[in-house]
Write an enzyme that holds these catalytic residues in place. Structure first.
Site, PDB file in Angstrom:
ATOM      1  N   MET A 271       0.837  -1.202   0.000  1.00 17.54           N
ATOM      2  CA  MET A 271       0.000   0.000   0.000  1.00 17.54           C
ATOM      3  C   MET A 271       0.870   1.249   0.000  1.00 17.54           C
ATOM      4  O   MET A 271       1.822   1.344   0.766  1.00 17.54           O
ATOM      5  CB  MET A 271      -0.923  -0.051   1.227  1.00 17.54           C
ATOM      6  CG  MET A 271      -1.831   1.137   1.360  1.00 17.54           C
ATOM      7  SD  MET A 271      -3.000   1.239  -0.035  1.00 17.54           S
ATOM      8  CE  MET A 271      -3.227   3.001  -0.114  1.00 17.54           C
ATOM      9  N   GLU A 272       0.458   2.182  -0.848  1.00 20.94           N
ATOM     10  CA  GLU A 272       1.300   3.350  -1.157  1.00 20.94           C
ATOM     11  C   GLU A 272       1.142   4.537  -0.219  1.00 20.94           C
ATOM     12  O   GLU A 272       1.402   5.677  -0.626  1.00 20.94           O
ATOM     13  CB  GLU A 272       0.965   3.802  -2.584  1.00 20.94           C
ATOM     14  CG  GLU A 272      -0.435   4.434  -2.770  1.00 20.94           C
ATOM     15  CD  GLU A 272      -1.513   3.483  -3.287  1.00 20.94           C
ATOM     16  OE1 GLU A 272      -1.349   2.252  -3.101  1.00 20.94           O
ATOM     17  OE2 GLU A 272      -2.499   3.968  -3.868  1.00 20.94           O
ATOM     18  N   ASN A 273       0.716   4.349   1.042  1.00 21.86           N
ATOM     19  CA  ASN A 273       0.541   5.464   1.981  1.00 21.86           C
ATOM     20  C   ASN A 273       1.679   6.478   1.849  1.00 21.86           C
ATOM     21  O   ASN A 273       2.847   6.095   1.813  1.00 21.86           O
ATOM     22  CB  ASN A 273       0.541   4.928   3.407  1.00 21.86           C
ATOM     23  CG  ASN A 273      -0.311   3.692   3.543  1.00 21.86           C
ATOM     24  OD1 ASN A 273      -1.498   3.732   3.273  1.00 21.86           O
ATOM     25  ND2 ASN A 273       0.311   2.572   3.923  1.00 21.86           N
ATOM     26  N   GLU A 306       4.569   0.842  -5.776  1.00 22.82           N
ATOM     27  CA  GLU A 306       4.152   1.680  -4.645  1.00 22.82           C
ATOM     28  C   GLU A 306       4.904   3.005  -4.656  1.00 22.82           C
ATOM     29  O   GLU A 306       4.330   4.059  -4.379  1.00 22.82           O
ATOM     30  CB  GLU A 306       4.379   0.960  -3.305  1.00 22.82           C
ATOM     31  CG  GLU A 306       3.736  -0.428  -3.190  1.00 22.82           C
ATOM     32  CD  GLU A 306       2.272  -0.483  -3.583  1.00 22.82           C
ATOM     33  OE1 GLU A 306       1.552   0.511  -3.408  1.00 22.82           O
ATOM     34  OE2 GLU A 306       1.835  -1.542  -4.107  1.00 22.82           O
ATOM     35  N   HIS A 309       3.437   5.378  -7.174  1.00 23.61           N
ATOM     36  CA  HIS A 309       2.165   5.969  -6.743  1.00 23.61           C
ATOM     37  C   HIS A 309       2.366   7.355  -6.122  1.00 23.61           C
ATOM     38  O   HIS A 309       1.423   8.143  -6.050  1.00 23.61           O
ATOM     39  CB  HIS A 309       1.502   5.075  -5.699  1.00 23.61           C
ATOM     40  CG  HIS A 309       0.508   4.089  -6.254  1.00 23.61           C
ATOM     41  ND1 HIS A 309      -0.462   4.430  -7.173  1.00 23.61           N
ATOM     42  CD2 HIS A 309       0.298   2.774  -5.964  1.00 23.61           C
ATOM     43  CE1 HIS A 309      -1.210   3.359  -7.435  1.00 23.61           C
ATOM     44  NE2 HIS A 309      -0.764   2.343  -6.725  1.00 23.61           N
ATOM     45  N   GLU A 328      -4.339   3.278 -10.658  1.00 25.61           N
ATOM     46  CA  GLU A 328      -3.821   1.904 -10.705  1.00 25.61           C
ATOM     47  C   GLU A 328      -3.349   1.496 -12.105  1.00 25.61           C
ATOM     48  O   GLU A 328      -2.259   0.967 -12.263  1.00 25.61           O
ATOM     49  CB  GLU A 328      -4.851   0.918 -10.161  1.00 25.61           C
ATOM     50  CG  GLU A 328      -5.152   1.116  -8.667  1.00 25.61           C
ATOM     51  CD  GLU A 328      -3.918   1.074  -7.774  1.00 25.61           C
ATOM     52  OE1 GLU A 328      -2.853   0.640  -8.244  1.00 25.61           O
ATOM     53  OE2 GLU A 328      -4.021   1.483  -6.604  1.00 25.61           O
TER      54      GLU A 328
HETATM   55  N1  0A1 Z   1      -3.360   0.585  -3.737  1.00 23.02           N
HETATM   56  C1  0A1 Z   1      -2.691  -0.648  -3.499  1.00 23.02           C
HETATM   57  C2  0A1 Z   1      -3.586  -1.820  -3.451  1.00 23.02           C
HETATM   58  C3  0A1 Z   1      -4.386  -2.035  -2.212  1.00 23.02           C
HETATM   59  C4  0A1 Z   1      -5.731  -1.882  -2.264  1.00 23.02           C
HETATM   60  C5  0A1 Z   1      -6.510  -2.177  -1.189  1.00 23.02           C
HETATM   61  C6  0A1 Z   1      -5.902  -2.617  -0.044  1.00 23.02           C
HETATM   62  O1  0A1 Z   1      -6.674  -2.933   1.030  1.00 23.02           O
HETATM   63  C7  0A1 Z   1      -6.482  -4.014   1.778  1.00 23.02           C
HETATM   64  C8  0A1 Z   1      -4.543  -2.763   0.028  1.00 23.02           C
HETATM   65  C9  0A1 Z   1      -3.780  -2.441  -1.067  1.00 23.02           C
HETATM   66  C10 0A1 Z   1      -1.793  -0.914  -4.688  1.00 23.02           C
HETATM   67  O2  0A1 Z   1      -2.186  -0.703  -5.815  1.00 23.02           O
HETATM   68  O3  0A1 Z   1      -0.693  -1.385  -4.484  1.00 23.02           O
HETATM   69 ZN    ZN Z   2      -1.418   0.420  -7.041  1.00 26.03          ZN
END
Ligand code: 0A1
Ligand code: ZN
Length: 882
Positions: A271-273, A306, A309, A328
């Site tokens: 996850m790209e936080n 990530e 992002h 995405e």
């Molecule tokens: N945005 C992340 C993917 C992701 C989506 C939902 C999540 O919830 C559990 C976790 C990660 C990516 O594209 O890497």
């Molecule tokens: Zn992503």
């Protein structure tokens, strides 16, 4: 768990919010069972009288409210209503802005859904995308609400010496009772789904990066103590990603720190936080003894994804969740290009296409089909799909093909310049390319709006007398759920006319369609192209590089296809010709076998496989890919209907054996050649040699019953790629032999304390073809190292069994589905997101032969009628049955 209101969210219902939250100050008093979160929100009314009397409605999910204040004074009970899922202020203050302080209480240790704030191996961590922030505090939890966050974390110093959040670090200090605090500030306004917090006792590996404008960035990778030695590859991939984004897209990193934390309980890959990426540890930890080459490649790609992002997703985010592909699809495109630049472009592209066809095509051709930009959803978690990600990436690739490489870069620059700091839409993105190219992309835009894989048929005829090639191409888009009538697409088809020496031929003039820079632009239902001035009959190499994600059938002679598979100067085209030959053969063979006739084993194709293996001009990785026959699932997908997995497995096995018997001696020599290697390196070249060696090992083992050679390879393996490959060969080709049992026991003993490695052991056994594997999988589900609560364990065993074991999962007696259904229901009670994702393995049930189709339907009906299903699982099951 969220209650099912049956609500359907629609793209056309989007309205900007009446309120904004420019600043969010959070204080976390962490405790496993009683965490207090104080959220101080600066609330601003948006312009206009319309909003003046509008209630402020904040999202929640299973929350417990402790207190509520406005500008420091408690809010009277009459002025709001609250439920676990919602907090409504009936008449917010008349002032244009005010401060709302919301205090909630959470129990992270009991959070098994792994959304919001939860605990993984004693570490506090968060996952907020898509709608997890509302499990932490009441908020306008939607991506168009951008806020500047300041976060203060308080925790027990002994068990949580490390306190991390987004942005840059601020003040830290001690607190009474053995506790301490840290403050983090993220100057970049961001949506709540990018919020993150980590607190616990972890080890760190640090490094430094200086951006091209001279800004120093401190890099940190946080892992369990003792795992620091497995972070080197991830760190190197991160630095390579940072340089690549500067060079190829002109994008620099923007904070003082960039942190990555690896956790062992995670629903997705990573996850790209902002400034604090949280990763499934599977995609961080690697060394030669514990990770395969495929793991290394995945780590490189996901670290890059990530990181990328930060610009495509974080600096420019999505207006609403319908725009998910905006971040995405684009970011997958960027990570694909990165990997192609780091590795071999042709090999990478072939691997991508295999993946796209393996995952996205079945989605697009089944009941779960949806456009790259969906128009409606019940549960957004169910739209993190191959269509949004992988097809979304293909659409970006097509934009580049349509406008050209240079203009594409200009369009990206314009997009960044125009929308930095905003929550944008797919229209905004495409408009940037229209503006720089001057092209009208409205027909192209259908790629975002229309579900389904277009079919393209082509036929070429040559007239020697006229020196002319006539090419007839036709497109059609099949109906998909909810979209019976389709419009004609703009399909860019890269192509070459291959001459007798394998080189591309030119032409004097062409009419019938726009043809530019080696690309035919289909826009109408039918095009009749006439290429003039062609001296000799060429062979047609169409959809090179898979320039458009379509199903292509070219009416051509088998001899021409064989020619292309040997001589097409374009390596992708060469692979495509071979793949088509193999798929066609295997389908015919499976049909023969089901009909009680002999398998189809064409000598010319068997010979071709031997020649490709022996062709030194081809890199080993390419040869390995070419020699990996289409999987049983690939064959099933291409058959489309009346699928009998047993017949498919038999057809495939017989062809492997025929190739192995015909080329045994050569394969042995080549295997020995590929086995000569220096010290381990994860680079693409070395990985390619290992891949070829291990494909050959599988062929050699397919020749007979002697398990000793594979057992020797297992025992002699000096890295995990070779060890896991040898174990898979033993399990697949020598099931039940003493050597296999011994190797399995050895692997279990060696890695019982290393869950990520033991996952490979689960995976290899779950993939073993044959109906009897179900019993093994049942037994493995009772293994002490297995747990339905951990997504990686679950995917290794049950995910592999259901998606990569056609004969076991689709057992004609329905027992595979029964086992699967029980597990799904058990998982759903804990983790709906993962249960729903797993359940998509049943999506192609209608393509099965009648007996299996009937038992698969029963299994789905049983799930549909179960009590207390989550919104997530119900959505998948009902759409699959519809
Ligand atoms: N945005 C992340 C993917 C992701 C989506 C939902 C999540 O919830 C559990 C976790 C990660 C990516 O594209 O890497
Ligand atoms: Zn992503």
């Amino acid at each position: 768990m969220r209650s099912d209101t049956g609500q359907v969210f629609k793209l056309e219902d989007y309205r900007p919010c009446d309120y904004l939250i420019p600043e969010t100050d959070l204080t976390f008093r962490l405790d496993p069972d009683r965490t207090i979160v104080v959220a101080q929100l600066s609330i601003e009314r948006r312009d206009g009288a319309r909003a003046a009397k509008t209630p402020l409605v904040l999202d929640g999910d299973g929350l417990e409210l402790v207190s509520l204040e406005i500008d420091g004074a408690p809010v009277s009970g009459d002025d709001y209503t609250v439920s676990p899922d919602r907090l409504s202020l009936h008449a917010p203050p008349a002032a244009r802005s005010f401060t709302l302080t919301v205090t909630t209480r959470l129990a992270p240790a009991g959070n098994e859904a792994l959304m919001g704030l939860y605990r993984s191996n004693g570490v506090y961590c968060t996952q907020c995308e898509a709608e997890g922030f509302r499990r932490i505090t009441y908020f306008l939890d939607r991506p168009d609400i951008l806020s500047v966050y300041t976060v203060r974390i308080e925790a027990d110093r002994g068990s949580a010496p490390l306190l991390l959040s987004n942005g840059n670090p601020g003040e830290t200090g001690p607190l009474p009772d053995g506790r301490h605090f840290a403050v983090w500030h993220d100057p970049f306004p961001k949506p709540s789904y990018l919020f993150a917090l980590v607190a616990g006792d972890l080890a760190v590996v640090k490094d430094r990066f200086v951006t091209r404008s001279g800004r120093p960035v401190e890099l940190g990778i946080y892992v369990e103590h003792g795992k620091q030695g497995r972070t080197a590859y991830a760190m190197d991939a991160l630095k390579r990603s940072m340089i690549w984004d500067e060079t190829v897209f002109g994008r620099e990193y923007d904070l003082d720190v960039f942190n990555i934390v690896a956790v062992s309980d995670f629903n997705m890959g990573a996850m790209e936080n902002k400034g604090l990426n949280i990763f499934n540890d599977k995609y961080v930890l690697a060394d030669e003894d514990t990770a395969t080459d495929a793991d290394f490649a995945n780590i490189e790609a996901i670290i890059a994804h990530e990181y990328f992002h930060n610009w495509t997703g974080n600096r420019i985010t999505c207006r609403d969740w319908f725009q998910l592909c905006l971040k995405e699809g684009l970011t997958v495109y960027r990570d694909h290009e990165f990997s192609a630049d780091q590795r071999s472009r042709a090999v990478k592209r072939i691997a991508e296409v295999r993946l796209l066809k393996g995952h996205q095509f079945p989605e697009d051709q089944g009941p779960l089909a949806h456009p790259v930009r969906p128009r409606r959803y019940r549960e957004i978690n169910n739209f993190y799909t191959a269509t949004v990600y992988e097809k979304g990436s293909e659409v970006v690739r097509m934009i580049r093909t349509v406008v050209g490489a240079e203009t594409f870069r200009q369009g990206m620059d314009l997009y960044f310049e125009r929308h930095d700091g905003e929550a944008a839409t797919v229209e905004d993105f495409v408009r940037a390319f229209e503006d720089v190219s001057g092209q009208d992309l409205s027909q192209f835009f259908l790629w975002y709006q229309q579900a389904g894989t277009p079919n393209v048929t082509a036929k070429a005829s040559y007239s020697a007398a006229d020196k002319e090639l006539v090419l007839e191409i036709e497109q059609s888009v099949p109906p998909t759920p909810g979209e019976s009538r389709k419009r004609l697409m703009h399909i860019p088809l890269a192509f070459g006319l291959v001459g007798p020496d394998g080189a591309d031929m030119g032409w004097d003039h062409v009419e019938g369609a726009t043809v530019k820079d080696g690309v035919i632009h289909l826009r109408k239902r039918k095009h009749r192209l006439r290429f003039g001035g062609i001296a000799k009959r060429p062979r047609l190499s169409l959809n090179r590089g898979f320039s458009a994600p379509v199903t292509l059938s070219v009416e051509e002679k088998r001899a021409d296809r064989l020619f292309l598979a040997r001589h097409d100067g374009d390596l992708y085209g060469r692979w495509q010709a071979l793949n088509t030959l193999l798929v066609d053969t295997l389908i015919r063979s499976a049909r023969h076998i089901r009909g009680g006739r002999d398998a189809v084993l064409p000598e010319d194709l068997v010979a071709l496989c031997g020649d490709i293996a022996a062709d030194d001009a081809l890199e080993p990785a390419y040869r390995a890919l070419a020699l990996t026959l289409p999987s049983e699932a690939d064959i099933a997908r291409e058959m489309g209907s009346n699928i009998d997995p047993d017949a498919i497995l038999a057809a495939r096995t017989l062809l492997v054996q025929a190739i192995a018997h015909a080329h045994g001696a050569d394969f042995e020599a080549l295997h020995a050649e590929m086995s000569q290697a220096g010290p381990f390196s994860p680079d693409a070249e070395s990985a390619g040699r290992r891949a070829l060696k291990n494909v050959l090992l599988d062929y050699l083992a397919a020749r007979g019953a002697d398990a000793a050679p594979a057992a020797q390879h297992y025992a002699g393996a000096t890295n995990m790629t070779d060890r896991a490959a040898a174990l898979a060969v033993l399990v697949n080709r020598h099931a039940g032999s003493a050597e296999t049992m011994q190797a399995l026991a050895d692997f279990e003993r060696s890695y019982r304390d290393d869950p990520l490695v033991l996952d490979k052991w689960f995976q290899i056994q779950a993939a073993a073809p044959g109906p009897e594997t179900l019993e093994a999988v049942r037994a493995l589900a009772a293994h002490p190292a297995f747990s339905v609560a951990n997504p990686n364990r679950l995917r290794a065993l049950v995910g592999t069994f259901s998606s990569a074991n056609q004969t076991g999962f689709h057992r004609a007696d329905g027992e595979g589905y029964r086992f699967f259904g029980d597990i799904i229901l058990a998982v759903d009670r804990k983790n709906p997101q993962v249960a729903a994702r797993l359940a998509t393995a049943l999506r192609s049930w209608r393509s099965l032969e009648p007996e299996r189709k009937a038992v698969a339907r029963e299994a789905l009906l049983r799930l549909a009628s179960a009590d207390g299903l989550s919104v997530d699982l119900r959505d998948i099951v009902e759409r699959t049955l519809a």
